[in-house]
Design a protein around this motif. Sequence first.
Motif, PDB file in Angstrom:
ATOM      1  N   GLY A 601      -6.339 -80.851  73.866  1.00 32.13           N
ATOM      2  CA  GLY A 601      -7.664 -81.320  73.469  1.00 32.13           C
ATOM      3  C   GLY A 601      -7.908 -81.155  71.986  1.00 32.13           C
ATOM      4  N   LYS A 602      -7.571 -79.989  71.453  1.00 27.76           N
ATOM      5  CA  LYS A 602      -7.827 -79.702  70.040  1.00 27.76           C
ATOM      6  C   LYS A 602      -6.958 -80.543  69.117  1.00 27.76           C
ATOM      7  CE  LYS A 602      -8.205 -75.943  66.677  1.00 27.76           C
ATOM      8  NZ  LYS A 602      -7.441 -76.613  65.628  1.00 27.76           N
ATOM      9  N   VAL A 603      -5.648 -80.607  69.386  1.00 30.60           N
ATOM     10  CA  VAL A 603      -4.776 -81.302  68.434  1.00 30.60           C
ATOM     11  C   VAL A 603      -5.027 -82.804  68.445  1.00 30.60           C
ATOM     12  CG1 VAL A 603      -3.014 -79.498  68.530  1.00 30.60           C
ATOM     13  CG2 VAL A 603      -2.794 -81.492  70.026  1.00 30.60           C
ATOM     14  N   VAL A 604      -5.327 -83.380  69.608  1.00 31.13           N
ATOM     15  CA  VAL A 604      -5.615 -84.816  69.650  1.00 31.13           C
ATOM     16  C   VAL A 604      -6.933 -85.106  68.943  1.00 31.13           C
ATOM     17  CG1 VAL A 604      -6.127 -86.776  71.152  1.00 31.13           C
ATOM     18  CG2 VAL A 604      -4.233 -85.244  71.709  1.00 31.13           C
ATOM     19  N   ALA A 605      -7.932 -84.253  69.146  1.00 34.27           N
ATOM     20  CA  ALA A 605      -9.204 -84.422  68.437  1.00 34.27           C
ATOM     21  C   ALA A 605      -9.002 -84.297  66.931  1.00 34.27           C
ATOM     22  CB  ALA A 605     -10.214 -83.388  68.924  1.00 34.27           C
ATOM     23  N   ASP A 606      -8.136 -83.376  66.513  1.00 35.38           N
ATOM     24  CA  ASP A 606      -7.842 -83.210  65.083  1.00 35.38           C
ATOM     25  C   ASP A 606      -7.225 -84.476  64.491  1.00 35.38           C
ATOM     26  OD1 ASP A 606      -8.801 -80.640  65.103  1.00 35.38           O
ATOM     27  OD2 ASP A 606      -6.825 -79.668  65.114  1.00 35.38           O
ATOM     28  N   VAL A 607      -6.364 -85.142  65.264  1.00 35.12           N
ATOM     29  CA  VAL A 607      -5.765 -86.396  64.807  1.00 35.12           C
ATOM     30  C   VAL A 607      -6.827 -87.488  64.724  1.00 35.12           C
ATOM     31  CG1 VAL A 607      -4.212 -88.273  65.477  1.00 35.12           C
ATOM     32  CG2 VAL A 607      -3.416 -85.906  65.555  1.00 35.12           C
ATOM     33  N   LEU A 608      -7.697 -87.537  65.700  1.00 37.14           N
ATOM     34  CA  LEU A 608      -8.710 -88.588  65.738  1.00 37.14           C
ATOM     35  C   LEU A 608      -9.669 -88.501  64.557  1.00 37.14           C
ATOM     36  CD1 LEU A 608      -9.604 -88.618  69.568  1.00 37.14           C
ATOM     37  CD2 LEU A 608      -8.216 -90.283  68.308  1.00 37.14           C
ATOM     38  N   ASP A 609     -10.076 -87.285  64.171  1.00 37.15           N
ATOM     39  CA  ASP A 609     -11.067 -87.182  63.093  1.00 37.15           C
ATOM     40  C   ASP A 609     -10.449 -86.928  61.719  1.00 37.15           C
ATOM     41  OD1 ASP A 609     -10.454 -84.471  62.941  1.00 37.15           O
ATOM     42  OD2 ASP A 609     -12.412 -83.774  63.639  1.00 37.15           O
TER      43      ASP A 609
END
Length: 669
Positions: A601-609
């Motif tokens: 959840g965290k790493v994908v969100a980091d990529v998205l933003d």
Amino acid sequence: MELYKDSSQPVEKRIEDLLKRMTLEEKAAQLCGDLPVELIQNGMPSIEQLKEKFPYGHGRLTQYSMVGLSDPKKIARLTNVLQKYFVEETRLGIPVALQSENLCGYPAMGGTLFPSQMNVSCTWEPELAEEMSSVIGKESRAVGINSAMSPVIDIVRDHRWGRVYETYGEDTYLTSQMGIHYVKGMQGDKKHGVACVAKHFLGYSETQGGLNTAATRINDRELYEVFATPFEAAMREADVSSVMANYAEIDGMCVVANRKIAHDLLRDTMKFEGILTSDGAGILKTYTDFKTASTYKEAGLLAKKAGTDTEIPVGASFRQLPDYVRAGQLEESVLDESVRRVLKVKFEYGLFENPYVDEDMVMEQMGNEEKNHLSEKIAGDSIVLLKNNGVLPLKKGRKLAVIGPHADSLRYPVSGYTFPAYVEMLDAAGKGAEVSIGGMADEAKKKNQGSVSPFEAFSKGLSAEDKKRIGDMTQVLRNMGSRSLKEVLEERFDVVYAEGCKITGTDETGILEAVEAASNSDVVILACGGNCGWVDVTGGEGKDRCTLELPGVQQKLLEAVAETGKPVVMILYGPGIFALPWACEHVSAMIQAWMPGQYAGKVVADVLDGTRNPGGKLTTTIPRSVGQTPVTYNHRRGSGFASKRTDAGSLIFSGGYVDQSDQPLFMFG
């Protein structure tokens, strides 16, 4: 003091001294495995029980971590009870090897959970594999595990196969480097390390129809140059202790009984001096499935003559090998050769000097914040940006519709053969669900005859206190630091959520809600794909696919939200890839996430933003359709896509197909 007990003596002398003292039964015992399930239920095994089952000592107990699912200190205590029996109560005092699946971490409570090995490969950093496996090895050894059934260094070219995510991709050199570093990290200095069992020797991933354990059709040259190279590299560069025989048949004979592979190639050509072990019930299958032996007992004889050293999970046929020696049908020297290899590993890894573990120090060796940072780093470095038309990174203030079966799941981004997967499996088995996992299921069918399966027995072996300590699946992952993609994005954006549909199944009733959410947003985040394990999954061991499309009604969900006209960012999870040309054409961005683990959840969100750069690169080619399979960047002339249309050079060979482009959807690298 006997020479073999003198640690100052060379290992070779210790082996020969011990070997000459051993009876036939004691030799055979060292070549056998067993499951701990029948020994350990509701507490510790009794010495009387061990004496009855293992009067001559024993080679190894496999799937051992499952007896310590709920408590690292409990399994450490159990280790000491078991080793005390084998060291102090058997005639020769040979310690037992304790073996586990730990490809992505010590798979029980307290261990560090890492992303899938396909994620590791997509970092293109073999050093991370070594750092990771060093952590896994130390945590495993702390509780007494001294043998690891990893790494998986199969070359994968058929994405229908369910175990794609356990591999390092399609390239022989990259896989070799990842394997070398994984083995070095896990085995360490040997005395304090864990002996690796590299698998699956040989060609396990290249079967007909992409089906697990189906027949393998590979010519000798390709078998050696492509599929054997990572194993030979691990042997020469990392001194891997063991390799595991492939279930499937090659040239009409399965590997455990195929002397051309198990001896001529492995010993004469590759010069391997370590252990060749069967896969779970691999020897049993030569009788039950392949029909190349008239009895299970005879299957053991054929495997031994072919060159297989040890039998797991249960050595029921190898235990009977002394009968063939006494009957003059098997030379005792053939047993001796295998016993030497087993004893060498036990001596080199310090089991004779240090068979016990320090129960008071166990928790200090388990997962911590620093190790978790490594897991997160690997996950973050592995994320592959397949397409972006400018929608990423997401601008602050945008309203997001977060949609899809992966959007709010903690379990789906986590690999099989991990602590969460085992908890899920045992919980399902305890409720009567049908669960299958390789050799354990075969053993259950062979010997139980109406009694409980190994899974049910493990589940019932967990006390009420154990189950309370573990908790349900959500609690297990919460305790490991997991948060879903939806939860993380809610902290950064205005989010409206709709599941839309399940991973599998035909229920479309949630799609309308998803369309409404998409219509009321600025950008759609569609988290979809597959999952793995053993219960209700799209991939894993024995969980293969015949298409590379999105499972269930996820394609319908995609088309419905795309119809709203809002930009769609598609995130693909799962144990395998998906061939999605329609999606590639109609979405604004595509991300390949694989199985990033607890920090998905965290790493994908980091990529998205834009907090994190999606620096991962594909280590496998993604085709346009299943009909292109297999397609790899390093294909032979005429067996793949043309690098240039002019390369065709012939009216007969077009270099492609008449009904679609010959070019892959996404290239290796």
